[in-house]
Scaffold this motif. Structure first.
Motif, PDB file in Angstrom:
ATOM      1  N   GLN A  63       1.107  18.160 -54.760  1.00 36.96           N
ATOM      2  CA  GLN A  63       2.214  17.244 -54.491  1.00 36.96           C
ATOM      3  C   GLN A  63       3.555  17.828 -54.928  1.00 36.96           C
ATOM      4  OE1 GLN A  63       0.990  13.751 -56.605  1.00 36.96           O
ATOM      5  NE2 GLN A  63      -0.194  12.948 -54.880  1.00 36.96           N
ATOM      6  N   VAL A  64       3.535  18.566 -56.032  1.00 33.92           N
ATOM      7  CA  VAL A  64       4.781  19.064 -56.614  1.00 33.92           C
ATOM      8  C   VAL A  64       5.189  20.424 -56.043  1.00 33.92           C
ATOM      9  CG1 VAL A  64       5.885  19.758 -58.786  1.00 33.92           C
ATOM     10  CG2 VAL A  64       4.378  17.771 -58.742  1.00 33.92           C
TER      11      VAL A  64
ATOM     12  N   HIS B 291       3.724  26.722 -52.877  1.00 35.87           N
ATOM     13  CA  HIS B 291       3.168  27.787 -53.720  1.00 35.87           C
ATOM     14  C   HIS B 291       1.717  27.516 -54.124  1.00 35.87           C
ATOM     15  CE1 HIS B 291       7.544  28.130 -54.200  1.00 35.87           C
ATOM     16  NE2 HIS B 291       7.291  29.420 -54.241  1.00 35.87           N
ATOM     17  N   LEU B 292       1.062  26.601 -53.431  1.00 40.24           N
ATOM     18  CA  LEU B 292      -0.285  26.189 -53.826  1.00 40.24           C
ATOM     19  C   LEU B 292      -1.293  27.343 -53.875  1.00 40.24           C
ATOM     20  CD1 LEU B 292      -1.950  23.793 -54.780  1.00 40.24           C
ATOM     21  CD2 LEU B 292      -2.546  23.362 -52.397  1.00 40.24           C
TER      22      LEU B 292
ATOM     23  N   MET C   9      -3.195  28.108 -57.274  1.00 39.71           N
ATOM     24  CA  MET C   9      -4.654  27.975 -57.363  1.00 39.71           C
ATOM     25  C   MET C   9      -5.258  29.255 -57.942  1.00 39.71           C
ATOM     26  SD  MET C   9      -5.643  25.896 -53.891  1.00 39.71           S
ATOM     27  CE  MET C   9      -7.383  25.886 -54.229  1.00 39.71           C
ATOM     28  N   SER C  10      -4.732  30.394 -57.545  1.00 42.89           N
ATOM     29  CA  SER C  10      -5.196  31.662 -58.112  1.00 42.89           C
ATOM     30  C   SER C  10      -4.875  31.732 -59.596  1.00 42.89           C
ATOM     31  CB  SER C  10      -4.538  32.836 -57.388  1.00 42.89           C
ATOM     32  OG  SER C  10      -4.895  32.848 -56.033  1.00 42.89           O
ATOM     33  N   ALA C  11      -3.679  31.317 -59.958  1.00 47.43           N
ATOM     34  CA  ALA C  11      -3.284  31.307 -61.365  1.00 47.43           C
ATOM     35  C   ALA C  11      -4.152  30.333 -62.168  1.00 47.43           C
ATOM     36  CB  ALA C  11      -1.813  30.940 -61.499  1.00 47.43           C
ATOM     37  N   TYR C  12      -4.475  29.204 -61.558  1.00 45.01           N
ATOM     38  CA  TYR C  12      -5.362  28.221 -62.193  1.00 45.01           C
ATOM     39  C   TYR C  12      -6.710  28.865 -62.531  1.00 45.01           C
ATOM     40  CZ  TYR C  12      -8.711  24.321 -62.287  1.00 45.01           C
ATOM     41  OH  TYR C  12      -9.719  23.455 -62.625  1.00 45.01           O
ATOM     42  N   THR C  13      -7.307  29.521 -61.554  1.00 43.17           N
ATOM     43  CA  THR C  13      -8.608  30.164 -61.764  1.00 43.17           C
ATOM     44  C   THR C  13      -8.519  31.224 -62.855  1.00 43.17           C
ATOM     45  OG1 THR C  13      -9.219  29.744 -59.481  1.00 43.17           O
ATOM     46  CG2 THR C  13     -10.462  31.454 -60.632  1.00 43.17           C
TER      47      THR C  13
END
Length: 182
Positions: free
Chosen positions: A122-123, A127-128, A132-136
């Motif tokens: 949402q924010v 850059h999702l 998502m890669s950074a999250y992993t």
């Protein structure tokens, strides 16, 4: 949202992500001490290893249902605070606390992890994929830090109980910072 606010959001998102497995992985290297001090047998220690995975599996669909009643950003805070309660119970609650606290940690961190990417979408929709890669990467890093630092932290603080409860502090910090965003 201006550039400074976006960077602030991303940094806090990454700090939360690092914490989504750290408290779990910190217990594994201390298993021999837990078995000795709590009188756990091999089958109990196997169950202890299985509980986090089970709790995470239950938490994902639970998180999806809870967002119908609680705003996702706030649900992440509540879930992380529940995980902190689980960390304390696991550390000082004997055998019941060890298992019950582990389940609560799993539910809390699993719920937070299952909905945080929806908030990020949402924010920061543009850059999702990168986030998502950074999250992993952060989840993996947190797992490695928890595992690698657990034994030295426990020795430094005087025992496995203090060593395990220590991992509630980064969770509290991440929850407080996420709360500041909300």
């Amino acid at each position: 949202m201006n550039r400074s606010q976006r960077i602030h959001f991303i940094i806090i998102f990454l700090l939360v992500s690092i914490n989504l497995r750290m408290a779990f992985s910190a217990a594994d290297p201390l298993l021999v001490s837990l078995m000795r001090d709590l009188g756990l047998g091999i089958s109990s220690s196997g169950l202890f290893g299985l509980l986090p995975v089970m709790a995470l599996g239950i938490a994902a669909p639970l998180g999806a249902r809870l967002v119908a009643w609680i705003r996702p950003g706030f649900l992440i805070i509540y879930a992380m605070l529940a995980a902190v309660v689980g960390v304390v119970w696991r550390s000082y609650g004997g055998i019941v606390g060890l298992f019950g606290g582990t389940v609560i940690i799993g539910l809390g961190l699993g719920i937070a992890g299952s909905i945080i990417l929806g908030v990020v979408k949402q924010v920061e929709k543009a850059h999702l994929p990168t986030l998502m890669s950074a999250y992993t990467a952060c989840v993996s890093l947190g797992t490695a830090v928890g595992t690698g630092a657990s034994t030295p932290v426990a020795h430094w603080l005087g025992g496995w109980q203090q060593g395990l409860v220590f991992w509630g502090l980064p969770l509290l910090l991440a929850a407080a910072l996420w709360g500041e965003l909300m």
